[in-house]
Each structure stands twice: as C-alpha cells, then as structure tokens.
Design a protein around this motif. Structure first.
Motif, mmCIF file in Angstrom:
data_model
loop_
_atom_site.group_PDB
_atom_site.id
_atom_site.type_symbol
_atom_site.label_atom_id
_atom_site.label_comp_id
_atom_site.label_asym_id
_atom_site.label_seq_id
_atom_site.Cartn_x
_atom_site.Cartn_y
_atom_site.Cartn_z
ATOM 1 N N VAL A 41 -10.710 -6.500 -14.056
ATOM 2 C CA VAL A 41 -11.889 -6.241 -13.001
ATOM 3 C C VAL A 41 -11.809 -4.778 -12.848
ATOM 4 C CG1 VAL A 41 -11.539 -8.511 -11.906
ATOM 5 C CG2 VAL A 41 -10.512 -6.597 -11.022
ATOM 6 N N ALA A 42 -12.737 -4.088 -12.421
ATOM 7 C CA ALA A 42 -12.924 -2.786 -12.054
ATOM 8 C C ALA A 42 -11.924 -2.473 -10.812
ATOM 9 C CB ALA A 42 -14.338 -2.326 -11.866
ATOM 10 N N LYS A 43 -11.620 -1.088 -10.989
ATOM 11 C CA LYS A 43 -10.607 -0.726 -9.715
ATOM 12 C C LYS A 43 -10.968 -0.927 -8.253
ATOM 13 C CE LYS A 43 -7.328 2.848 -9.080
ATOM 14 N NZ LYS A 43 -6.819 4.078 -9.144
ATOM 15 N N GLY A 44 -12.367 -0.674 -8.364
ATOM 16 C CA GLY A 44 -13.173 -0.959 -7.087
ATOM 17 C C GLY A 44 -13.038 -2.328 -6.520
ATOM 18 N N VAL A 45 -12.887 -3.297 -7.321
ATOM 19 C CA VAL A 45 -12.810 -4.612 -6.897
ATOM 20 C C VAL A 45 -11.479 -4.854 -5.812
ATOM 21 C CG1 VAL A 45 -12.458 -7.062 -7.501
ATOM 22 C CG2 VAL A 45 -14.096 -5.833 -8.601
ATOM 23 N N LEU A 46 -10.260 -4.146 -6.447
ATOM 24 C CA LEU A 46 -9.163 -4.114 -5.606
ATOM 25 C C LEU A 46 -9.496 -3.661 -4.300
ATOM 26 C CD1 LEU A 46 -5.675 -4.632 -5.963
ATOM 27 C CD2 LEU A 46 -5.895 -2.093 -6.143
ATOM 28 N N HIS A 47 -10.206 -2.511 -4.244
ATOM 29 C CA HIS A 47 -10.329 -1.739 -3.033
ATOM 30 C C HIS A 47 -11.319 -2.233 -1.940
ATOM 31 C CE1 HIS A 47 -7.263 1.280 -4.083
ATOM 32 N NE2 HIS A 47 -8.003 1.253 -5.132
ATOM 33 N N ARG A 48 -11.938 -3.189 -2.589
ATOM 34 C CA ARG A 48 -13.028 -3.827 -1.795
ATOM 35 C C ARG A 48 -12.348 -5.041 -1.082
ATOM 36 N NH1 ARG A 48 -16.577 -5.799 -5.850
ATOM 37 N NH2 ARG A 48 -16.967 -3.898 -6.023
ATOM 38 N N HIS A 49 -11.362 -5.687 -1.709
ATOM 39 C CA HIS A 49 -10.833 -6.618 -1.134
ATOM 40 C C HIS A 49 -9.328 -6.557 -0.482
ATOM 41 C CE1 HIS A 49 -13.617 -9.585 -2.675
ATOM 42 N NE2 HIS A 49 -13.658 -8.974 -3.659
ATOM 43 N N PHE A 50 -9.011 -5.331 -0.526
ATOM 44 C CA PHE A 50 -7.536 -4.789 0.058
ATOM 45 C C PHE A 50 -7.883 -3.501 0.712
ATOM 46 C CE2 PHE A 50 -6.622 -7.686 -2.952
ATOM 47 C CZ PHE A 50 -5.766 -9.021 -2.207
ATOM 48 N N GLU A 51 -7.563 -3.291 1.983
ATOM 49 C CA GLU A 51 -7.400 -1.975 2.635
ATOM 50 C C GLU A 51 -7.078 -0.853 1.680
ATOM 51 O OE1 GLU A 51 -5.559 0.083 6.488
ATOM 52 O OE2 GLU A 51 -5.804 -2.076 6.453
ATOM 53 N N ASP A 52 -5.834 -0.857 1.229
ATOM 54 C CA ASP A 52 -5.129 -0.017 0.323
ATOM 55 C C ASP A 52 -4.052 -0.756 -0.543
ATOM 56 O OD1 ASP A 52 -2.726 -0.256 1.944
ATOM 57 O OD2 ASP A 52 -3.400 1.449 3.006
ATOM 58 N N PHE A 53 -3.507 0.116 -1.300
ATOM 59 C CA PHE A 53 -2.519 -0.591 -2.272
ATOM 60 C C PHE A 53 -1.409 -1.102 -1.596
ATOM 61 C CE2 PHE A 53 0.656 -1.086 -5.807
ATOM 62 C CZ PHE A 53 -0.055 -1.882 -6.582
ATOM 63 N N ASP A 54 -0.883 -0.776 -0.448
ATOM 64 C CA ASP A 54 0.263 -1.428 0.461
ATOM 65 C C ASP A 54 -0.236 -2.737 1.037
ATOM 66 O OD1 ASP A 54 1.991 0.761 -0.280
ATOM 67 O OD2 ASP A 54 1.814 1.609 1.625
ATOM 68 N N ALA A 55 -1.498 -2.759 1.270
ATOM 69 C CA ALA A 55 -2.175 -3.985 1.909
ATOM 70 C C ALA A 55 -2.178 -5.088 0.891
ATOM 71 C CB ALA A 55 -3.511 -3.651 2.482
ATOM 72 N N TYR A 56 -2.452 -4.659 -0.459
ATOM 73 C CA TYR A 56 -2.317 -5.405 -1.622
ATOM 74 C C TYR A 56 -0.906 -6.027 -1.851
ATOM 75 C CZ TYR A 56 -2.261 -7.105 -6.276
ATOM 76 O OH TYR A 56 -2.007 -7.978 -7.479
ATOM 77 N N VAL A 57 -0.068 -5.343 -1.714
ATOM 78 C CA VAL A 57 1.404 -5.601 -2.236
ATOM 79 C C VAL A 57 1.952 -6.515 -1.017
ATOM 80 C CG1 VAL A 57 3.804 -4.789 -2.290
ATOM 81 C CG2 VAL A 57 2.065 -3.586 -3.268
ATOM 82 N N ALA A 58 1.480 -5.944 0.296
ATOM 83 C CA ALA A 58 1.903 -7.125 1.549
ATOM 84 C C ALA A 58 1.296 -8.566 1.294
ATOM 85 C CB ALA A 58 1.401 -6.108 2.811
ATOM 86 N N ALA A 59 0.045 -8.618 0.898
ATOM 87 C CA ALA A 59 -0.417 -9.876 0.346
ATOM 88 C C ALA A 59 0.527 -10.526 -0.574
ATOM 89 C CB ALA A 59 -2.002 -9.784 -0.118
ATOM 90 N N LEU A 60 0.952 -9.974 -1.516
ATOM 91 C CA LEU A 60 1.603 -10.624 -2.611
ATOM 92 C C LEU A 60 3.005 -11.016 -1.992
ATOM 93 C CD1 LEU A 60 1.540 -8.065 -5.741
ATOM 94 C CD2 LEU A 60 0.956 -10.469 -5.498
ATOM 95 N N VAL A 61 3.434 -10.190 -1.191
ATOM 96 C CA VAL A 61 4.745 -10.568 -0.278
ATOM 97 C C VAL A 61 4.469 -12.133 0.292
ATOM 98 C CG1 VAL A 61 6.330 -9.874 1.457
ATOM 99 C CG2 VAL A 61 5.798 -8.250 -0.392
ATOM 100 N N ALA A 62 3.509 -11.911 1.030
ATOM 101 C CA ALA A 62 2.956 -13.009 2.118
ATOM 102 C C ALA A 62 2.974 -14.236 1.028
ATOM 103 C CB ALA A 62 1.880 -12.768 2.812
ATOM 104 N N ASP A 63 2.245 -14.349 0.048
ATOM 105 C CA ASP A 63 2.213 -15.462 -0.953
ATOM 106 C C ASP A 63 3.523 -15.756 -1.430
ATOM 107 O OD1 ASP A 63 -0.516 -15.555 -0.824
ATOM 108 O OD2 ASP A 63 -1.060 -15.278 -3.045
ATOM 109 N N GLU A 64 4.265 -14.901 -1.815
ATOM 110 C CA GLU A 64 5.830 -15.169 -2.398
ATOM 111 C C GLU A 64 6.686 -15.774 -1.227
ATOM 112 O OE1 GLU A 64 8.555 -15.062 -5.505
ATOM 113 O OE2 GLU A 64 6.630 -15.162 -5.359
ATOM 114 N N ALA A 65 6.506 -15.329 0.045
ATOM 115 C CA ALA A 65 7.092 -16.306 1.155
ATOM 116 C C ALA A 65 6.679 -17.553 1.446
ATOM 117 C CB ALA A 65 6.928 -15.391 2.461
#
Length: 188
Positions: A41-65
């Motif tokens: 996907v385009a980079k903009g898709v990531l930023h449309r669904h997550f506030e910033d990259f740290d928010a994206y990583v935090a969502a990964l952490v939550a899924d892993e938990a």
C-alpha cells in the motif's frame, strides 16, 4: 483517477505486514516504508489509519499482548514440557522485536505503558508462564508450596535472556528445556 484498490481491513493488512517484517528482519528493519512495501500500500495509508509510527507500533504491541494472553500449552505431560511449550510459543522473533521497540522508543513506551512496573509483553509472558505453572500445581506436577509468581518471573526472564542473544536467533528446544527443568527442579 485513483489507481489503487480498496482494502477490506487496512489496519489488519498493515499490522500483518509489520509482523512479517519483524519476524524476517528484526526491529531495526521496521519502518513505515518497510511496512507499506510489505503490505503493498501507499505510505499515506499507514498515516491515515495511525496517528504516527509510534501509534502503529503500539497497535502491534497490543495485538501481540492479546496473542500471548491466549497461549495454551500444546504439550501437557509434565510441568516442564508444558512450560517449555508456552515459552517457545511466547518468545517469537516478532515478540522480541516488539520488546526491543518498547524499550527503545519513548513514544511507544508511553502509549503501551499502563503504569504497572515492568516491560509490556514481558509482563504478559510472565503471566502466561504463571498460568501454566498454576495449572501444573492444580494437577500435582508442581508442589503446593511452590512460589508460582517467583518461578514465572525467573522463567520468563531466563527465556528473554536466552532469546535476546546474538542476531535475534531463538534458542533451540533443548536449551529452553534445560533452563526450565533447572529452574523448576526444586518445585516438582
């Protein structure tokens, strides 16, 4: 005229791509570019669904938990075997990469910290090990007077140290079994 195609669940696609990058290349390789390239996907898709990259990583952490909290032993013929199995299911390249990111990125740590002591995901791992030990105590594999929380902390900490070795390689089954049996020896 738009040239892309609609994604059914863009967040899930992006999170799955991040797990793939972590598993294959480690925490240092996880970037917004690597995630969007892996997901196609385009980079903009990531930023449309997550506030910033740290928010994206935090969502990964939550899924892993959530994944760690759902782990059940697949082997149930002894306390050591069940505990080894839970540890091997828990300490994956993805989990280890995320722990590294939680430790190394203040923005991620602020988002995933709930105020309790310890490191997110390692605390979940300790709880998963404690649960299997408590079940082992119920069926008579572990002595009734065994200090399950202390044993779980020793086992999870040892598993992390075994797993966090050079190049992120996971220890072999025999090494994990040896550590588990050594720590549990006096409690069986």
């Amino acid at each position: 005229m738009p040239t892309g195609h609609a994604l059914q669940d863009p967040r899930r696609v992006l999170l799955d791509a991040g797990r793939e990058v972590l598993a294959a290349h480690g925490a240092d390789a996880l970037t917004s570019r690597s995630v969007t390239e892996a997901s196609g996907v385009a980079k903009g898709v990531l930023h449309r669904h997550f506030e910033d990259f740290d928010a994206y990583v935090a969502a990964l952490v939550a899924d892993e938990a959530v994944r760690i909290q759902a782990i059940e032993p697949r082997v149930a013929d002894s306390a050591a075997a069940a505990t080894t199995d839970v540890i091997e299911q828990t300490f994956t390249p993805t989990m280890l990469g995320l722990v590294s990111l939680v430790i190394g990125r203040d923005g991620v740590r602020r988002r995933v910290g709930d105020g309790s002591p310890g490191i997110p995901l390692l605390g979940d791992a300790t709880t998963a090990v404690a649960d299997v030990l408590a079940a082992g105590r119920e069926v008579g594999w572990i002595r009734k007077d065994a200090d399950v929380p202390v044993l779980a902390l020793a086992l999870a900490g040892s598993a992390y140290l075994l797993s966090a070795g050079a190049s992120g390689a996971l220890p072999d089954h025999d090494a994990v079994t040896e550590v588990v049996e050594s720590i549990l020896a006096a409690s069986l």
